[in-house]
Design an enzyme around this catalytic site. Sequence first.
Site, short mmCIF file in Angstrom:
data_model
loop_
_atom_site.label_atom_id
_atom_site.label_comp_id
_atom_site.label_asym_id
_atom_site.label_seq_id
_atom_site.Cartn_x
_atom_site.Cartn_y
_atom_site.Cartn_z
CG HIS A 79 -1.90 -1.05 1.33
ND1 HIS A 79 -1.84 -2.08 2.24
CD2 HIS A 79 -3.03 -1.27 0.62
CE1 HIS A 79 -2.88 -2.87 2.10
NE2 HIS A 79 -3.62 -2.41 1.13
N GLY A 90 -3.13 -2.04 -6.76
CA GLY A 90 -1.95 -2.90 -6.76
C GLY A 90 -2.15 -4.07 -7.71
CD GLN A 91 -1.02 -6.83 -12.04
OE1 GLN A 91 -1.51 -5.79 -12.48
NE2 GLN A 91 -1.53 -8.03 -12.31
CG ASP A 104 -5.86 -7.84 -4.88
OD1 ASP A 104 -5.95 -9.01 -4.48
OD2 ASP A 104 -5.53 -6.91 -4.13
#
Length: 293
Positions: free
Chosen positions: A37, A147-148, A150
């Site tokens: 994050h 974010g990649q 997910d």
Amino acid sequence: MLQYTTIQGLREAMRSARKAGKSLGLVPTMGYLHAGHIAICETARRECDLVVVSIFVNPLQFAPSEDLESYPRDLDRDLGILSQTGVDAVFTPSVEEMYPETMETWVSVPSLSQTLEGKSRPTHFQGVATVVLKLFSIVQPDIAYFGQKDGQQVAVVRRMVRDLQLPLEVHVVPTVRETDGLAMSSRNVYLDPPARASALALSRALFAGRALLEAGERRGAAVQQAMEAVLTGDSAVRMDYAAVVQADSLVPQDRVQGRTMLAVAAYVGRARLLDNLMLDVGPSGVRDLLTPS
Ligand code: PAF
């Protein structure tokens, strides 16, 4: 850093910022923040004048059998992390604020939601798409950041933005990994030391798939089997899937070429973990599509 708990309060602040000519970046999260994050917030910080992070554990994306109640939460710790990351505003609404009434309106992107995660979590992505659209309408960001890790969520959100012609860009930030390869996830907190060791099977499976592609293999089934072999090689890992799909449509690839996602999901101890690699597979080589900055 300002904290908003009401939709009205945040909307008014965003309206003033927009009037003042500021570009707005939104980072939607469910809290329990980790280095992944922080990397997303830092990217937003570099690219936008004002960064808003939402922290909301969204009940709509959890099935009744899932971990909504026990999902890790620590707002004080999250607020400390965000104020040190240079975020301007944090939105921490209650469930009642976000959903004052039973929802009758849902956003769904069926073809991208029913595959992979969708097979064991059939209602998950309509919950994600619905809350994300709601957050977009509240903040009206210029750029929204995901974010990649997910990867299927990214495909669903991108498609929703395209289909509804929403006036914003979606930027995707590479997965942050522990030094041994484990993808950072809030759900890693569920892993006791033996499960933590077994969880490495996910990244190892992906790296085995990529190594095979680098060695020239282009049969999707062969790459999938190599990933499955790693996941099933540890009896503490219960594989859900290993897949080789086109990165945007999520359609399985018989011959692997172009934008490709290698994706895995497995149960390890109490945790259901996901991981993926985004690759560009060409006739003569394989390139990571997203590389950490
Ligand atoms: O990725 C997450 O944390 C959530 O799915 C999101 C995008 C914040 C929506 O609740």
